[in-house]
Design a protein around this motif. Structure first.
Motif, mmCIF file in Angstrom:
data_model
loop_
_atom_site.group_PDB
_atom_site.id
_atom_site.type_symbol
_atom_site.label_atom_id
_atom_site.label_comp_id
_atom_site.label_asym_id
_atom_site.label_seq_id
_atom_site.Cartn_x
_atom_site.Cartn_y
_atom_site.Cartn_z
ATOM 1 N N TYR A 49 3.350 8.970 12.778
ATOM 2 C CA TYR A 49 2.404 8.367 13.759
ATOM 3 C C TYR A 49 1.695 9.648 14.372
ATOM 4 O O TYR A 49 0.575 9.301 15.056
ATOM 5 C CB TYR A 49 2.897 7.368 14.563
ATOM 6 C CG TYR A 49 3.457 6.026 13.988
ATOM 7 C CD1 TYR A 49 2.620 5.069 13.669
ATOM 8 C CD2 TYR A 49 4.592 5.818 13.681
ATOM 9 C CE1 TYR A 49 2.454 3.875 13.032
ATOM 10 C CE2 TYR A 49 5.027 4.639 12.739
ATOM 11 C CZ TYR A 49 3.977 3.859 12.177
ATOM 12 O OH TYR A 49 4.094 2.677 11.792
ATOM 13 N N ASP A 50 2.509 10.376 14.861
ATOM 14 C CA ASP A 50 1.952 11.515 15.448
ATOM 15 C C ASP A 50 0.865 12.490 14.918
ATOM 16 O O ASP A 50 -0.189 12.869 15.346
ATOM 17 C CB ASP A 50 3.128 12.644 16.002
ATOM 18 C CG ASP A 50 4.093 12.128 16.993
ATOM 19 O OD1 ASP A 50 3.612 11.053 17.853
ATOM 20 O OD2 ASP A 50 5.247 12.698 17.135
ATOM 21 N N PHE A 51 1.126 12.565 13.511
ATOM 22 C CA PHE A 51 0.134 13.066 12.887
ATOM 23 C C PHE A 51 -1.251 12.189 12.690
ATOM 24 O O PHE A 51 -2.193 12.905 12.993
ATOM 25 C CB PHE A 51 0.687 13.604 11.395
ATOM 26 C CG PHE A 51 -0.169 14.596 10.593
ATOM 27 C CD1 PHE A 51 -0.560 15.561 10.817
ATOM 28 C CD2 PHE A 51 -0.772 13.811 9.238
ATOM 29 C CE1 PHE A 51 -1.616 16.675 10.054
ATOM 30 C CE2 PHE A 51 -1.630 14.674 8.531
ATOM 31 C CZ PHE A 51 -1.903 16.041 8.941
ATOM 32 N N ASN A 52 -1.011 11.101 12.509
ATOM 33 C CA ASN A 52 -2.126 10.174 12.640
ATOM 34 C C ASN A 52 -2.966 10.275 13.934
ATOM 35 O O ASN A 52 -4.238 10.353 13.946
ATOM 36 C CB ASN A 52 -1.743 8.794 12.308
ATOM 37 C CG ASN A 52 -3.025 7.766 12.159
ATOM 38 O OD1 ASN A 52 -3.838 8.243 11.499
ATOM 39 N ND2 ASN A 52 -2.838 6.865 13.025
ATOM 40 N N HIS A 53 -2.144 10.162 15.020
ATOM 41 C CA HIS A 53 -2.902 10.374 16.393
ATOM 42 C C HIS A 53 -3.824 11.649 16.531
ATOM 43 O O HIS A 53 -4.748 11.613 17.191
ATOM 44 C CB HIS A 53 -1.569 10.324 17.470
ATOM 45 C CG HIS A 53 -2.260 10.403 18.876
ATOM 46 N ND1 HIS A 53 -2.831 9.342 19.543
ATOM 47 C CD2 HIS A 53 -2.163 11.446 19.662
ATOM 48 C CE1 HIS A 53 -3.153 9.785 20.495
ATOM 49 N NE2 HIS A 53 -3.042 10.884 20.889
ATOM 50 N N LEU B 135 5.434 2.172 1.793
ATOM 51 C CA LEU B 135 5.999 2.565 2.834
ATOM 52 C C LEU B 135 4.845 3.510 3.743
ATOM 53 O O LEU B 135 5.432 3.982 4.597
ATOM 54 C CB LEU B 135 6.784 3.608 2.107
ATOM 55 C CG LEU B 135 7.907 2.908 1.263
ATOM 56 C CD1 LEU B 135 8.830 4.201 0.728
ATOM 57 C CD2 LEU B 135 8.709 1.781 1.793
ATOM 58 N N SER B 136 3.704 3.333 3.578
ATOM 59 C CA SER B 136 2.938 3.854 4.513
ATOM 60 C C SER B 136 2.640 3.268 5.571
ATOM 61 O O SER B 136 2.655 2.088 5.716
ATOM 62 C CB SER B 136 1.489 3.835 3.683
ATOM 63 O OG SER B 136 0.296 4.319 4.682
ATOM 64 N N ILE B 137 2.506 4.133 6.578
ATOM 65 C CA ILE B 137 2.243 3.658 7.996
ATOM 66 C C ILE B 137 0.985 2.658 8.193
ATOM 67 O O ILE B 137 1.046 2.041 9.154
ATOM 68 C CB ILE B 137 2.324 4.364 9.330
ATOM 69 C CG1 ILE B 137 1.251 5.658 8.975
ATOM 70 C CG2 ILE B 137 3.619 5.469 9.091
ATOM 71 C CD1 ILE B 137 1.223 6.914 10.254
ATOM 72 N N PHE B 138 0.181 2.899 7.154
ATOM 73 C CA PHE B 138 -1.206 1.973 7.350
ATOM 74 C C PHE B 138 -1.064 0.974 6.637
ATOM 75 O O PHE B 138 -1.919 -0.043 6.464
ATOM 76 C CB PHE B 138 -2.324 3.013 6.775
ATOM 77 C CG PHE B 138 -2.449 4.420 7.503
ATOM 78 C CD1 PHE B 138 -2.904 4.238 8.562
ATOM 79 C CD2 PHE B 138 -2.125 5.350 6.829
ATOM 80 C CE1 PHE B 138 -2.996 5.472 9.422
ATOM 81 C CE2 PHE B 138 -2.299 6.650 7.562
ATOM 82 C CZ PHE B 138 -2.835 6.681 8.775
ATOM 83 N N ASP C 128 -4.045 -1.817 6.714
ATOM 84 C CA ASP C 128 -4.902 -1.971 5.196
ATOM 85 C C ASP C 128 -4.726 -3.215 4.742
ATOM 86 O O ASP C 128 -5.780 -4.016 4.336
ATOM 87 C CB ASP C 128 -4.338 -1.064 4.256
ATOM 88 C CG ASP C 128 -4.469 0.315 4.680
ATOM 89 O OD1 ASP C 128 -5.268 0.691 5.653
ATOM 90 O OD2 ASP C 128 -4.233 1.390 3.917
ATOM 91 N N VAL C 129 -3.569 -3.886 4.814
ATOM 92 C CA VAL C 129 -3.630 -5.370 4.278
ATOM 93 C C VAL C 129 -4.384 -6.325 5.215
ATOM 94 O O VAL C 129 -5.265 -7.176 4.626
ATOM 95 C CB VAL C 129 -2.005 -6.020 4.144
ATOM 96 C CG1 VAL C 129 -2.087 -7.456 3.809
ATOM 97 C CG2 VAL C 129 -1.421 -5.228 3.169
ATOM 98 N N LEU D 67 6.179 3.211 -2.667
ATOM 99 C CA LEU D 67 5.537 4.363 -2.499
ATOM 100 C C LEU D 67 5.078 4.861 -1.004
ATOM 101 O O LEU D 67 4.642 3.802 -0.243
ATOM 102 C CB LEU D 67 4.136 4.700 -3.286
ATOM 103 C CG LEU D 67 4.611 4.425 -4.927
ATOM 104 C CD1 LEU D 67 3.438 4.356 -5.678
ATOM 105 C CD2 LEU D 67 5.540 5.752 -5.196
ATOM 106 N N PRO D 68 5.000 5.904 -0.556
ATOM 107 C CA PRO D 68 4.646 6.431 0.782
ATOM 108 C C PRO D 68 3.045 6.725 0.674
ATOM 109 O O PRO D 68 2.355 6.531 -0.059
ATOM 110 C CB PRO D 68 5.374 7.820 0.888
ATOM 111 C CG PRO D 68 5.512 8.183 -0.524
ATOM 112 C CD PRO D 68 5.565 7.116 -1.493
#
Length: 106
Positions: A4-8, A49-52, A56-57, A78-79
């Protein structure tokens, strides 16, 4: 993996001070549009397993509700960035072939 930090950090780099405000243009974040009708057909894939995943769904659901032809793939176990992690692997080749199929069908 992708946190989440990388995404931010990524969004901050793209949007600057507009991050987390109503000033973000829809072209930068199409999911913020209230009306998705008339958009081009969509092909969305995400690792389970993706934070998205949930985002996305939900976006795929909203596209379908707006009458946009949408193909959604949630890949179990899968991540985020699984496509990069699987380069050269048999499973990675299957995912690559699926993307090529979609691009050819456009």
């Amino acid at each position: 993996m992708f946190s989440y930090d990388f995404n931010h950090t990524g969004w901050r780099a793209v949007l600057g001070n507009d991050l987390s405000t109503g000033a973000v243009p829809a072209v930068a974040a199409p999911a913020r549009n209230d009306d998705l009708a008339g958009l081009a057909p969509a092909w969305i894939e995400v690792g389970e397993l993706s934070i998205f995943r949930d985002e996305d769904v939900d976006y795929a659901r909203r596209l379908r509700a707006a009458g946009v032809s949408t193909e959604l793939h949630v890949h179990p176990g899968l991540p985020h960035a699984f496509d990069v992690l699987l380069i050269g692997d048999e499973a990675g080749e299957r995912h690559k072939a699926e993307r090529i199929r979609v691009l050819r069908d456009l």
